[in-house]
Structure formats: structure tokens, C-alpha cells
Design a protein around this motif. Sequence first.
Motif, PDB file in Angstrom:
ATOM      1  N   GLY A 534       0.783  -1.223   0.000  1.00 46.34           N
ATOM      2  CA  GLY A 534       0.000   0.000   0.000  1.00 46.34           C
ATOM      3  C   GLY A 534       0.816   1.275   0.000  1.00 46.34           C
ATOM      4  O   GLY A 534       0.274   2.369  -0.224  1.00 46.34           O
ATOM      5  N   MET A 535       2.111   1.178   0.269  1.00 46.00           N
ATOM      6  CA  MET A 535       2.966   2.372   0.265  1.00 46.00           C
ATOM      7  C   MET A 535       3.022   2.979  -1.131  1.00 46.00           C
ATOM      8  O   MET A 535       3.048   2.258  -2.130  1.00 46.00           O
ATOM      9  N   LYS A 536       3.055   4.330  -1.161  1.00 45.29           N
ATOM     10  CA  LYS A 536       3.227   5.037  -2.433  1.00 45.29           C
ATOM     11  C   LYS A 536       4.612   5.660  -2.479  1.00 45.29           C
ATOM     12  O   LYS A 536       5.049   6.284  -1.512  1.00 45.29           O
ATOM     13  N   VAL A 537       5.281   5.477  -3.610  1.00 42.07           N
ATOM     14  CA  VAL A 537       6.634   5.988  -3.805  1.00 42.07           C
ATOM     15  C   VAL A 537       6.645   6.842  -5.069  1.00 42.07           C
ATOM     16  O   VAL A 537       6.357   6.354  -6.160  1.00 42.07           O
ATOM     17  N   THR A 538       6.966   8.138  -4.899  1.00 44.11           N
ATOM     18  CA  THR A 538       7.077   9.053  -6.033  1.00 44.11           C
ATOM     19  C   THR A 538       8.543   9.405  -6.225  1.00 44.11           C
ATOM     20  O   THR A 538       9.239   9.743  -5.256  1.00 44.11           O
ATOM     21  N   TYR A 539       9.016   9.338  -7.464  1.00 41.07           N
ATOM     22  CA  TYR A 539      10.421   9.681  -7.690  1.00 41.07           C
ATOM     23  C   TYR A 539      10.577  10.523  -8.952  1.00 41.07           C
ATOM     24  O   TYR A 539       9.776  10.446  -9.883  1.00 41.07           O
ATOM     25  N   LYS A 540      11.629  11.339  -8.927  1.00 40.20           N
ATOM     26  CA  LYS A 540      11.969  12.186 -10.074  1.00 40.20           C
ATOM     27  C   LYS A 540      13.460  12.046 -10.327  1.00 40.20           C
ATOM     28  O   LYS A 540      14.272  12.319  -9.432  1.00 40.20           O
ATOM     29  N   ILE A 541      13.808  11.629 -11.511  1.00 39.40           N
ATOM     30  CA  ILE A 541      15.214  11.474 -11.905  1.00 39.40           C
ATOM     31  C   ILE A 541      15.707  12.822 -12.447  1.00 39.40           C
ATOM     32  O   ILE A 541      15.103  13.381 -13.364  1.00 39.40           O
ATOM     33  N   THR A 542      16.778  13.334 -11.867  1.00 44.29           N
ATOM     34  CA  THR A 542      17.315  14.632 -12.285  1.00 44.29           C
ATOM     35  C   THR A 542      18.807  14.523 -12.580  1.00 44.29           C
ATOM     36  O   THR A 542      19.467  13.561 -12.173  1.00 44.29           O
ATOM     37  N   ASP A 543      19.339  15.543 -13.237  1.00 47.27           N
ATOM     38  CA  ASP A 543      20.779  15.635 -13.443  1.00 47.27           C
ATOM     39  C   ASP A 543      21.344  16.905 -12.807  1.00 47.27           C
ATOM     40  O   ASP A 543      22.399  17.390 -13.196  1.00 47.27           O
ATOM     41  N   PHE A 544      20.630  17.430 -11.814  1.00 43.51           N
ATOM     42  CA  PHE A 544      21.093  18.650 -11.146  1.00 43.51           C
ATOM     43  C   PHE A 544      22.408  18.398 -10.407  1.00 43.51           C
ATOM     44  O   PHE A 544      23.266  19.273 -10.324  1.00 43.51           O
ATOM     45  N   LYS A 545      22.526  17.202  -9.819  1.00 44.53           N
ATOM     46  CA  LYS A 545      23.749  16.764  -9.159  1.00 44.53           C
ATOM     47  C   LYS A 545      24.049  15.344  -9.614  1.00 44.53           C
ATOM     48  O   LYS A 545      23.142  14.521  -9.755  1.00 44.53           O
ATOM     49  N   ASN A 546      25.332  15.048  -9.830  1.00 49.10           N
ATOM     50  CA  ASN A 546      25.701  13.702 -10.255  1.00 49.10           C
ATOM     51  C   ASN A 546      25.732  12.716  -9.098  1.00 49.10           C
ATOM     52  O   ASN A 546      25.577  11.510  -9.298  1.00 49.10           O
ATOM     53  N   ASP A 547      25.954  13.222  -7.905  1.00 47.50           N
ATOM     54  CA  ASP A 547      26.210  12.327  -6.778  1.00 47.50           C
ATOM     55  C   ASP A 547      25.258  12.607  -5.616  1.00 47.50           C
ATOM     56  O   ASP A 547      25.679  12.684  -4.467  1.00 47.50           O
ATOM     57  N   GLU A 548      23.966  12.759  -5.933  1.00 47.80           N
ATOM     58  CA  GLU A 548      23.018  13.099  -4.875  1.00 47.80           C
ATOM     59  C   GLU A 548      21.660  12.463  -5.120  1.00 47.80           C
ATOM     60  O   GLU A 548      21.108  12.549  -6.215  1.00 47.80           O
ATOM     61  N   PHE A 710       2.315   5.191   4.378  1.00 53.91           N
ATOM     62  CA  PHE A 710       3.373   6.173   4.107  1.00 53.91           C
ATOM     63  C   PHE A 710       3.430   6.542   2.629  1.00 53.91           C
ATOM     64  O   PHE A 710       3.161   5.708   1.754  1.00 53.91           O
ATOM     65  N   ASN A 711       3.789   7.790   2.379  1.00 50.03           N
ATOM     66  CA  ASN A 711       4.148   8.283   1.048  1.00 50.03           C
ATOM     67  C   ASN A 711       5.635   8.634   1.072  1.00 50.03           C
ATOM     68  O   ASN A 711       6.076   9.412   1.928  1.00 50.03           O
ATOM     69  N   PHE A 712       6.396   8.083   0.136  1.00 50.84           N
ATOM     70  CA  PHE A 712       7.827   8.376   0.033  1.00 50.84           C
ATOM     71  C   PHE A 712       8.116   9.148  -1.255  1.00 50.84           C
ATOM     72  O   PHE A 712       7.443   8.951  -2.279  1.00 50.84           O
ATOM     73  N   TYR A 713       9.156  10.000  -1.185  1.00 54.23           N
ATOM     74  CA  TYR A 713       9.539  10.851  -2.318  1.00 54.23           C
ATOM     75  C   TYR A 713      11.058  10.802  -2.464  1.00 54.23           C
ATOM     76  O   TYR A 713      11.793  11.013  -1.488  1.00 54.23           O
ATOM     77  N   PHE A 714      11.548  10.550  -3.676  1.00 56.90           N
ATOM     78  CA  PHE A 714      12.971  10.476  -3.970  1.00 56.90           C
ATOM     79  C   PHE A 714      13.272  11.380  -5.173  1.00 56.90           C
ATOM     80  O   PHE A 714      12.552  11.334  -6.176  1.00 56.90           O
ATOM     81  N   VAL A 715      14.330  12.170  -5.060  1.00 58.30           N
ATOM     82  CA  VAL A 715      14.742  13.056  -6.154  1.00 58.30           C
ATOM     83  C   VAL A 715      16.256  12.992  -6.285  1.00 58.30           C
ATOM     84  O   VAL A 715      16.977  13.057  -5.284  1.00 58.30           O
ATOM     85  N   GLY A 716      16.747  12.853  -7.512  1.00 61.89           N
ATOM     86  CA  GLY A 716      18.184  12.882  -7.723  1.00 61.89           C
ATOM     87  C   GLY A 716      18.621  11.998  -8.875  1.00 61.89           C
ATOM     88  O   GLY A 716      17.821  11.612  -9.745  1.00 61.89           O
TER      89      GLY A 716
END
Length: 939
Positions: A534-548, A710-716
Motif C-alpha cells: 500500500g505504500m506510495k513511492v514518487t520519484y523524479k530522476i534529475t541531473d542537477f547533481k551527479n552524486d546526490e 506512508f508516502n515516500f519521495y525520492f529526487v536525484g
Amino acid sequence: MKKIAFFSLFLLLSISNRILSQEASNVTQKIPISKDVIIGKLSNGLTYYIRNNSKPEDKLELRLVLKAGSILEDEDQLGLAHFMEHMNFNGTKNFKRNDLIHYLQSIGVSFGADLNAYTSFDETVYMLPIPIDDKDKLDKGFQILEDWAHNATLDEEEIDKERGVVLEEYRLGRGADERMLQNYLPKVLYGSKYASRLPIGKKEILENFDYEAIRRFHRDWYRPDLMAVIAVGDVDADTLEAQIKSHFGTIPAVKNPRKRETFYVPNHEETFIAIESDKEASFSRVQVLFKDSTDVKPIKTLEQYRETIVKSLFTQMINNRLNELRNSENPPFVYGISYHGNTWAKTKAAYQSVAISSETGQLEALKTLLIENERVRRYGFFEGEFNRAKQHILARLEKAYKDKDKTLSQNIIGEYIRHFLSSEPIPGIAWEYNFHKQELPNIELEEVNDIINTYLKSNNRVIVITGPEKEGINKVTEQEVQYLLNTLGSMEIEPYQDEEVAQSLMENDPEKGSVINEVKDSTLDITTLTLSNGMKVTYKITDFKNDEILFDSFSYGGTSLYSLEDYRATAYANGALSQAGVNNFDYIELGKMLSGKIVSVRPDIGTYSESISGSASPKYMEEMFQLIHLYFTALNKDDKAFASFINKQKALIGNLLANPQYYFQNEFSKFLNEGNPRYLGFPTQEDLSNADYDLAYKLYNERFKNAGDFNFYFVGNIEEEKFKDFCKTYLASLPSDGKKENFIVPEHRPLTGRHTKIIEKGEDPKSSVSIIYQGETEYDEEEAHAMKSLGEIVTIKLLEELREAESGVYGVGASGNITKIPYGWYTFRIGFPCGPENVDKLVEASIKEVEKIIDNGPTPEDLAKVKENQILKTKQNLEQNKYWLNRLKNSDYSDKDLSEIFDYKDKINALTAEKVQEVAKKYLTKGYILGIHNPEDEE
């Protein structure tokens, strides 16, 4: 056999000769200067640094750096180096009074937050970040820098107006810390001019100096041979160089210039002991300084650079040990650190050990610092901690290296300032990373262990102890300190015990779950996964930082779901929960296991939600997921860790309320929250003693038992397939009961309407003012933007009126916001420090500025300034992982529409003066709460 022996000897001699040759080369070989920077010098002696850097785009960071500060002041000029810095914002050849600030605000540059300057003992630095989306802004930026360099008008009327502002800054710095500093600084800087040249100066001189005194300082020291212009940003190097030559090449060199002396700190044979106390001191502090017998020398050769690596290994290891002690069951200090670095004098460095202790623990903290240094002297460090230190240092450099092309200009420019001022090496991160990779394996433990013998000495030693002066606390004596020093050598001290560290966080992977749904949003370029629990995971792949990779999460509930009794019992225990470690690895062991790994994970229970947040290098994404899993399922319960946390908290807060500002904040907060059963205020020693760890641990497990809520968010920089696999392994496998919770909206509402609270505390003639408009409302996004903008507009008007017109404050600000959680609520605040004699006048002036907007709305010019700044900031924010993470989380947490995020210009420009006026009328006409902090009446 003889042939073999001869060959072996020949080989050994050849290798030895090569090593000796290499060492000899390193002694003299110079550290290179990065090819990314262009360094030049004009015929008049002015130095310049130029670097093209595209992050952020359409922005340029400019600095004017002057090798002149308070150390160069004559006796009638004390404080005028700093005063001169102020005057460069109050009239130059091309920018009359206030024109400079008005112009910069009109192009989106804020005074204070962006535009700023500072003055120290040996330097003055002016900071100007500017947008450069058109040539006029670029030209004006360099014109401003040129005017700062040599075109200050120093008008007598403006000088007299600015006296009030500088005196307010002087007033701000007064207090217990300043009083104690004045007493111990002459011992730290014994025999040196530095001890009598604090940049803020002397009150009587600031009030009465002759105009010629500041003009003389400007004439003597504002000259091109002492200056550097530094430009880093999204402009090609040829254009920048042409601007510098055009604006600064015509400044005439000074004929027969006054000698720019260098000032030193003499050595001394004895140990100086300074023990200072003050009834308003907030913290207890001990410091030991072992001053170098030689003066600071610039680092120029490879051998010298290698020595800095050896010292950094030493620093890392000694501080790891101190950190272990501060996390012990009965910590000897709240915080402790040791390092080798500069004192207030740029020519004198020292090995320094510093600790913050309880008000009765100063002698014990001092003893611990001395013993830990002595332990290293006797036994040295050990291989395990040595290897961890190497891993830690290299990991941090590797991260910087990987992001070398994504570094913001504002984070680059500082090293060029330091190169000009103190010849700090600037070989570039690629060279530094590669040099560390090459040299770290060759550095032997014995080299690091030998350093302590160059640091510790009985001469050139200073011990500083500061803390509260109050009844019932015995002040440390010089005799006690001297006895400690005399007996240190004969103390029985055991070697440090370094235990073997486990290699993995989890022995076995949990049973995988699955992804049951995947939704892509092409507009926002985000993906949302629904996991099998049931957990929701939202993610966005970015190139703002190479190592983050950054992440955050939430589940509604938090402590709002606790009964009042449970809430009060656990409020001061919750902060200790994460200090216990996970999966039977204690906090210290966990830190050792993660040495050299860029990963951080933190659980938290807030008022209306619980969360886990953190960050990692992509290389350590799996460790990040493992820690998330373990904070859900395997948080340790450690009574010793809890005792350590509580003991540190008791030590830290022991005397905080003796500080008049903390006291005011606490009393005013109590006034605002009167009648709120869940308001706790400032904890007492008894509150901390009664904190219920067992209950806090039980409730933590209840809050984190249902991962499906829970809702999780990942960016990087996310490797997508690995990421999804980790989600299945470590998140979808978490327990869930299928329930969805919400927070409980409290019945109590904070104080509203017209009220006044005056609180008297402190001996210094310092007041502070807080004006608050607040109340309940229905959340409206357009109104929220207008309220935020209203705060920014009022800040502009208050700076003009209270600082520039009245000369009554050093700083002033206003802020407005409307929140949605837990209920609709608006808050508009105005705050400033000032003299007690000016409180009534400045409160009246502040309210008048608010009333002008209520009656007439903001001026088109002020509204345009705010819009420009918001557009500029949002443009830059959209290239930041942290901004996206916050926006993604808040769009769900507060149910806000994120679909128009790229249309920010239209949204910002749609704001009208009429809307700002409407919001001001609606919310700022229902009365305000006035909080005033005044000093105590003299009896």
C-alpha cells in the motif's frame, strides 16, 4: 646466491633513490593552479580572478576583496574599517544614497540575503550576485564594484545618518559572550595588536569620530594594489576580463602608498589561563590552544599539501574519539572538537581543543580534552580508525569530484577569495581528488601519530574557560587548572579500544514485495509507484547533481494521536530514539560501519505526521534503503544511549534562560500559547528527568508499524531499475495493516486580536520587538501568495524607514504566510532589535507602513521588485533537488496542485497591487499582538 643478493641490493638502492628523488621533488614542486580559473593583474596592481561556470545559468557572482580590515586602523579609527564598508552602500559616484539598493532590488537582488559585505581583522569583502540575462545588468554590476573600489562619496550628512545603524549593530553584539571575549582575548592574542582591534570598534569613536578619520582610512587602504576583483558565473571569460579592464584599469595606482604591515602574535613561555563568567552566559565552554611557535606559512609545494592530508587524518580520528565520548552514557561534554587552524590572527595558528559542557562540568570537560590528547601522544591511533578516516576523507572528495561540473558559482568563489588573502592552494577538485587517491595509500600511521608531538607543548599554551556566574556554582580556579596540567603526565591512561566493525547492515534480504501500479506524469517528469503493502513511492530522476539522491516521506498522525498524558510524558524522549541505532548496532558502531559511505537516514515523529528522510550518493543507494527498512522494523532500545541524550540535553539547557533573548522568546511564547494543554515551552531539568523512554519507544513502533500508510519521495540521480528493485526488496516488504490514519485537529487556537506583552530581562541597553497578526482562515492559494509577497514588500518599506530614514535598526524583517495544516491559519510577523529609547517610535513607524499598504496598496515599483526576486529565485530553485523534493511532498501533504509549477512566471506576474491590498485589509486590520523585550530597570 651472490648474484641474487647483489641484484636485490641494486634493486633496493634503485627504489630508495627513486623515493628520495620523488621526496626531493615534492619538497620543491609547486601545487598547480587550476586551469579553470584565469588570474591576472592590472598595471595598477589590482588582481583579478575569472571563471566561467554555468551553474546556475544567467547568474554571475562578483566579489571585491580588500586586504585591509580593522587591524590597520589608527587609534582614532577603531571601528572605521567596518564603518567604511557600510558607507559604500550609502552613496557613490554613480549611485546616490539608496539608489544602489533600489536598483538591485529591481533586478531581483535582495539586500542582506544576496547583497552583503563583511569586515574582519585583515580583510573587507563585498558580495554581489547579479542576474545577467541582459548586458545592462552586467555593466551595472561591474559599475557597482568599481564604485565600491574607489568612488565612495563619504558625504558628511550620510556619515552621521549611518552612525545610528552601525551603533545598532554594535548594540546587537553586546552581551555575555562579548564581555567575556574582551577579557580573555588579550591572553589568547598576547602581545598582539589583534587583541585591541575587534572590527566593531569602540562606541565612543563610532559616535564622535571626525569625518577626516574615515576619509583617511579610505585614502590609505582602498587602493588597487590591495584589491582583487573575482567574477565567477555564466559569462564567457573574455567578456569578464574586458569588463574588469574597462572598469578597474583606469583607477590610478597610489603614489608613495602607506605600508601595509603584517602583524604577528609573539610567543610566550608561560601558560595563560583565562577564567571568565557572566550572569547572562548561556553556555559553559572550555578551550585549550597550543599556539604554533612559527608563523603561518602559505601552502605552496606538494610536500606541504601532503602534510595537510596527514593533519586532516589526525583531525578526523581525534574527533571520532571525542564523538564517541559525547555519546557515552555519562558524557563529559555536550560537544567536543579538536583541530589545527588559525586563531583570530591570520599569522598565528594553533592546535585547539574545544568543548561545551554543563555549568558544573567545565573542569571535567577540560580534563577529558587533555587526556584524549595525551592518550594519542602515548599510544597513537590504530589501524582500524586510521582506515576509516582515509575512507571518510576520500568519500567526501569523491562526491565533490563527481559534482565538479554541477557546483554553484557561489560555492566556488570562496576559494579564490582565500587564495588572494592567504595563498590557499586552488588546484581544482579534480587535482585534489586524484592527489588524495595517490597519496592516501602511501601515508603511514606513524606519520599521523607523530603529529601530536608537534602540537602539544607547555609554552605558547592558553586555556580559556567561560560560563555562567550564579549562586550555587563554584567557579573553576586557576589552581585547579594548573594542578590538572601538572598531574596530566603522571595519570594512568589506557590505550583506546577499537573494536572490529561489522561489514553489512543486514545479514539477509527481506522477502520481496511487488509494484502493483505505476503512473507517470510526463509534465512533471515524475513516476509514482504503488507497492504491494500500500505504500506510495514518487520519484523524479534529475541531473542537477551527479552524486546526490534526496528523500523524504510522511504518514499522517504524529503526536496528535497521542493522549495528552502520553504526549507530555514522551515529548522530551522522542529525540533520543534514533540515538540508539538499529539492528543491534549501536549509534557509534553504526557510524563506524558507514565511514566512507555517503548516506544519512533520520526518522522523526512530528506533531501531525511521522517521517523518515535523508540522502545518499547513488553508489550507496542500497544502504539508504536498508536503513529505511531498519528504522521501520529494527530500532534498538538502548537505555545507555537514552541516558546520554538526556544528560547532554540537561547540560545544554542548564543556563540558556539566563540569556535575555532566549528568556524573552520563552516568556512571549508562553503568552501566545496560554491555555494550550499541549504547549510545553522550555524544558526544565525535572521535565527531562521524567521523560518516559519506554513509552516513547512503544509509541514509535506503533507509529511506524504500518508502512502502507506512508508516502515516500525520492529526487536525484537515480538508476531506475535498481531503484525499483530496492523499493520491492526494502519498502514493499515492510509490514502493513491496510489502515489509513489522519491527524487530530486540536481544539485550542493560539492568541488573536490586540494584546501587548512587555518582558524585562538583561543588563545591556538592548530591546527587541515582535509584532504578530494572526488568526484562523480558510486556505486559499492565491491569498497565500499575496500574503507572502506582502511580507516581502513590507520588509522593503521597513528597511527604508526604520534603517535608512530613522537610523534606528541594523536589521528588520517582515514575513507573511497562510498554512493549511492542521487548519487554515494566517500569520504576519514584523521583528527587529533596537535601543530601548526607540521602541515606541519604531513600533509606530512599522504600523504606519502597514497602514499605508492597507489604505493605498503597494507601489508599482515595490511590487515589481518582489516579483522579480520571486521569479529569479524560483528559476534557480527549479534546478535544485531539495526544492523539488519539498514541492513533491507538500503537494500531497497539503493537497496542493503542482501541475502549474513551470508556469511560475505567469502566476507570479498575475499578482496585482489590488490583491496585495485586499489581503492586507482582510488580515492586518483585526489587531496585532505586540511583544517587547526591554532590559531590566537599573535599581
